[in-house]
Design an enzyme around this catalytic site. Structure first.
Site, PDB file in Angstrom:
ATOM      1  CG  HIS A 155      -2.167  -1.136   1.414  1.00 51.04           C
ATOM      2  ND1 HIS A 155      -3.074  -0.371   1.107  1.00 51.04           N
ATOM      3  CD2 HIS A 155      -2.336  -2.352   1.473  1.00 51.04           C
ATOM      4  CE1 HIS A 155      -4.092  -1.618   0.798  1.00 51.04           C
ATOM      5  NE2 HIS A 155      -3.589  -2.864   1.048  1.00 51.04           N
ATOM      6  CG  ASP A 363      -0.296   9.053   0.279  1.00 47.95           C
ATOM      7  OD1 ASP A 363      -0.043   7.929   1.099  1.00 47.95           O
ATOM      8  OD2 ASP A 363      -0.802  10.269   1.261  1.00 47.95           O
TER       9      ASP A 363
HETATM   10  P1  ADQ Z   1      -3.202   6.584   4.542  1.00 49.24           P
HETATM   11  O1  ADQ Z   1      -1.766   6.648   4.979  1.00 49.24           O
HETATM   12  O2  ADQ Z   1      -3.973   6.065   5.941  1.00 49.24           O
HETATM   13  O3  ADQ Z   1      -3.483   4.582   4.175  1.00 49.24           O
HETATM   14  P2  ADQ Z   1      -5.159   7.391   2.975  1.00 49.24           P
HETATM   15  O4  ADQ Z   1      -5.198   7.056   1.835  1.00 49.24           O
HETATM   16  O5  ADQ Z   1      -4.766   8.671   2.530  1.00 49.24           O
HETATM   17  O6  ADQ Z   1      -3.406   7.653   4.103  1.00 49.24           O
HETATM   18  O7  ADQ Z   1      -6.483   6.818   3.584  1.00 49.24           O
HETATM   19  C1  ADQ Z   1      -6.938   7.388   4.405  1.00 49.24           C
HETATM   20  C2  ADQ Z   1      -8.435   7.350   5.026  1.00 49.24           C
HETATM   21  O8  ADQ Z   1      -8.939   7.552   5.931  1.00 49.24           O
HETATM   22  C3  ADQ Z   1      -9.203   8.006   3.543  1.00 49.24           C
HETATM   23  O9  ADQ Z   1     -10.285   6.460   4.002  1.00 49.24           O
HETATM   24  C4  ADQ Z   1      -9.474   8.862   4.701  1.00 49.24           C
HETATM   25  O10 ADQ Z   1     -11.498   8.995   4.421  1.00 49.24           O
HETATM   26  C5  ADQ Z   1      -9.774   7.971   6.832  1.00 49.24           C
HETATM   27  N1  ADQ Z   1      -9.640   9.442   7.134  1.00 49.24           N
HETATM   28  C6  ADQ Z   1      -7.957  10.160   6.965  1.00 49.24           C
HETATM   29  N2  ADQ Z   1      -8.658  11.165   8.518  1.00 49.24           N
HETATM   30  C7  ADQ Z   1      -9.726  11.388   8.764  1.00 49.24           C
HETATM   31  C8  ADQ Z   1     -10.551  11.371   9.814  1.00 49.24           C
HETATM   32  N3  ADQ Z   1      -9.730  12.475  10.505  1.00 49.24           N
HETATM   33  N4  ADQ Z   1     -11.999  10.971  10.406  1.00 49.24           N
HETATM   34  C9  ADQ Z   1     -11.759   9.869   9.186  1.00 49.24           C
HETATM   35  N5  ADQ Z   1     -11.340   9.839   8.617  1.00 49.24           N
HETATM   36  C10 ADQ Z   1     -10.069   9.977   8.139  1.00 49.24           C
HETATM   37  C11 ADQ Z   1      -2.110   3.702   3.291  1.00 49.24           C
HETATM   38  C12 ADQ Z   1      -1.318   4.224   2.384  1.00 49.24           C
HETATM   39  C13 ADQ Z   1      -1.775   5.874   1.370  1.00 49.24           C
HETATM   40  C14 ADQ Z   1      -2.688   4.326   0.550  1.00 49.24           C
HETATM   41  C15 ADQ Z   1      -3.670   4.091   1.048  1.00 49.24           C
HETATM   42  C16 ADQ Z   1      -4.645   2.611   0.924  1.00 49.24           C
HETATM   43  O11 ADQ Z   1       0.049   5.438   3.410  1.00 49.24           O
HETATM   44  O12 ADQ Z   1      -1.077   6.075   0.017  1.00 49.24           O
HETATM   45  O13 ADQ Z   1      -3.491   5.573  -0.506  1.00 49.24           O
HETATM   46  O14 ADQ Z   1      -3.017   3.056   2.441  1.00 49.24           O
HETATM   47  O15 ADQ Z   1      -4.206   2.027   0.056  1.00 49.24           O
END
Ligand code: ADQ
Length: 459
Positions: A155, A363
């Protein structure tokens, strides 16, 4: 239909909103259709020996979780996972801790996972292992004699060889990836970095079907950019709850434009740089003072790890400084919030925003960028400002693509986004929405599982 067995560090049970992790959100949706098994750590740390699987069911999904003992939690999770591989794979060799004890714990837990999972496997299963905590799991399962098709999805980014080789046991780590039948990366750049490593460091080869060979082993490797459930987010964005949030927000903004950032509180997300860019925006384009508000939502994560405690302090100081410098009695430029919101509320806030500011330093993909797009009003969409170092930038070409380190430039892009005419906003949004809808979570999962099953059948 073959039973899908998903293995990840954490199992999210059936409460996606309780977890802010992208992986948890993605997998919860991915398993619903399959009568699958989801195996992983319970999130509990116990004294003494952890490791007897606890089985529960929710709908047609079976969950099997194990507890970890204290030392394993420290070495495997906080240590090698979060303090070694996470920073290194995000190009932060400066923050990576190289400690062989951590690796010992990482290896122990992967062996324990293999032993416990092994008891639950049935002939015909297809196993899909997720992410950097579990790279050696496939090798451990093979050592126990399991011959089922094994897929692995990373990921997070895969770093270029110059970075990866700073790790003391890089060869061992990559060698353990080669036992899988299929490795999935988020982007073509990650895939290329992996291929380059195999060629340069292992003297291996890559053929034109994407088969990578070294040490007498061969693995298929491909990019499978992860998506979101775009339709669901679009529906959430017009739900009653979303509308309530959005109305509350509009009232409190009193006609001002909203810029939104939503990230786990993590040093890879470029939050200090983002606040710095916003400060430059207010300073270089003073007409906007009093007219724009930045809402930064950043729920804390991994608070046991010192680097995360530090970044939290840094952000508190920076937001306090900027608010102190620019606030008026009736306007505060930054609303900085440390809590998680449910997905409907978030979708409502995305839709109420004129700009989505998604500026990670690195990311794997970044699901927030895609969620922001899916939540917009097609008639009056907001503008996405997106870091070139997020995997999502390779798909969302309608975004304003920025270098998050160049904070003067990001400040200019904020100004440009605020002035962008409606026609241009619509056109850019349509491009992005097309990509987000066509490459959604279902397409991602089906594509990976189909490829893995086909390889398993022909192998
Ligand atoms: P993350 O580093 O956690 O994931 P991201 O892909 O942005 O990053 O996913 C975060 C998720 O958490 C999103 O669905 C978002 O809506 C939710 N989220 C964030 N802040 C929140 C809040 N305050 N309240 C509720 N929900 C919140 C890891 C990798 C990424 C990759 C994903 C999936 O680091 O690069 O995209 O896995 O593979």
């Amino acid at each position: 239909m073959k039973r899908l067995v998903v293995v990840s560090n954490r199992v999210a049970s059936n409460e996606p909103k309780a977890s802010a992790g992208g992986l948890a959100v993605a997998l919860d949706a991915a398993l619903r259709e399959s009568e699958g098994l989801w195996f992983g750590w319970s999130g509990k740390v116990v004294d003494g020996i952890g490791g007897t699987p606890r089985i529960t069911r929710s709908g047609n999904v079976t969950f099997a979780t194990i507890d970890l003992e204290n030392q394993d939690f420290d070495d495997y999770y906080n240590g090698y996972g979060n303090r070694t591989l996470w920073p290194l794979f995000h190009y932060r060799a400066d923050l990576a801790v190289f400690d062989r004890r951590y690796y010992g714990g990482y290896h122990r837990v992967n062996a324990l996972f293999a032993q416990c999972l092994g008891q639950l496997l049935k002939p015909g299963d297809v196993i899909w292992v997720h992410d950097f905590h579990l790279i050696p799991l496939g090798e451990e399962l093979r050592k126990l004699g399991h011959k089922l098709p094994l897929g692995f999805f990373l990921h997070i980014p895969f770093p270029v060889p110059q970075i990866l080789t700073t790790l003391f046991n890089h060869k061992k780590l990559v060698r353990s990836l080669l036992v899988y039948d299929l490795i999935g990366f988020q982007t073509d750049s990650d895939l290329r970095a992996f291929e380059e490593y195999v060629r340069l460091e292992l003297g291996g080869s890559v053929d034109n079907r994407g088969v990578i060979s070294a040490y007498g082993m061969s693995v298929h490797a491909q990019a499978f950019p992860i998506g979101i459930d775009a339709q669901q987010i679009a529906n959430f964005a017009v739900s009653k709850q979303a509308q309530r949030q959005s109305e509350r927000m509009s009232k409190s903004l009193a006609g001002r434009d909203l810029i939104i950032g939503v990230d786990r509180l993590d040093y890879t997300k470029g939050l200090p740089e983002r606040l710095n860019a916003f400060e430059k925006f207010l300073s270089n384009f003073p007409d906007n003072r009093g007219r724009v508000t930045l809402l930064q939502i950043a729920p804390p994560s991994r608070s046991d790890v010192p680097e995360y405690v530090e970044i939290r302090h840094e952000l508190e100081t920076a937001s306090g400084h900027i608010n102190g410098r620019f606030s008026e009695f009736d306007w505060v430029p930054i609303r900085y919030i440390n809590k998680a919101y449910n997905r409907q509320a978030l979708a409502g806030l995305f839709r109420a925003s004129r700009i989505g500011l998604v500026t990670p330093l690195r990311d794997g993909m970044n699901l927030v960028a895609k969620e922001f797009v899916a939540a917009q009003n097609p008639e009056d969409p907001g503008v996405l400002i997106l870091s070139r170092f997020a995997g999502a930038a390779q798909q969302l070409v309608g975004a304003l693509i920025v270098n998050p380190h160049d904070t003067d430039d990001v400040a200019k892009y904020i100004e440009r986004a605020l002035l962008m005419p409606l026609d241009e906003r619509r056109e850019r949004w349509r491009d992005m929405m097309k990509s987000v809808s066509e490459n959604d979570l279902t397409a991602w999962r089906e594509n990976f599982v189909r490829t893995l099953t086909d390889i398993g059948a022909s192998g």
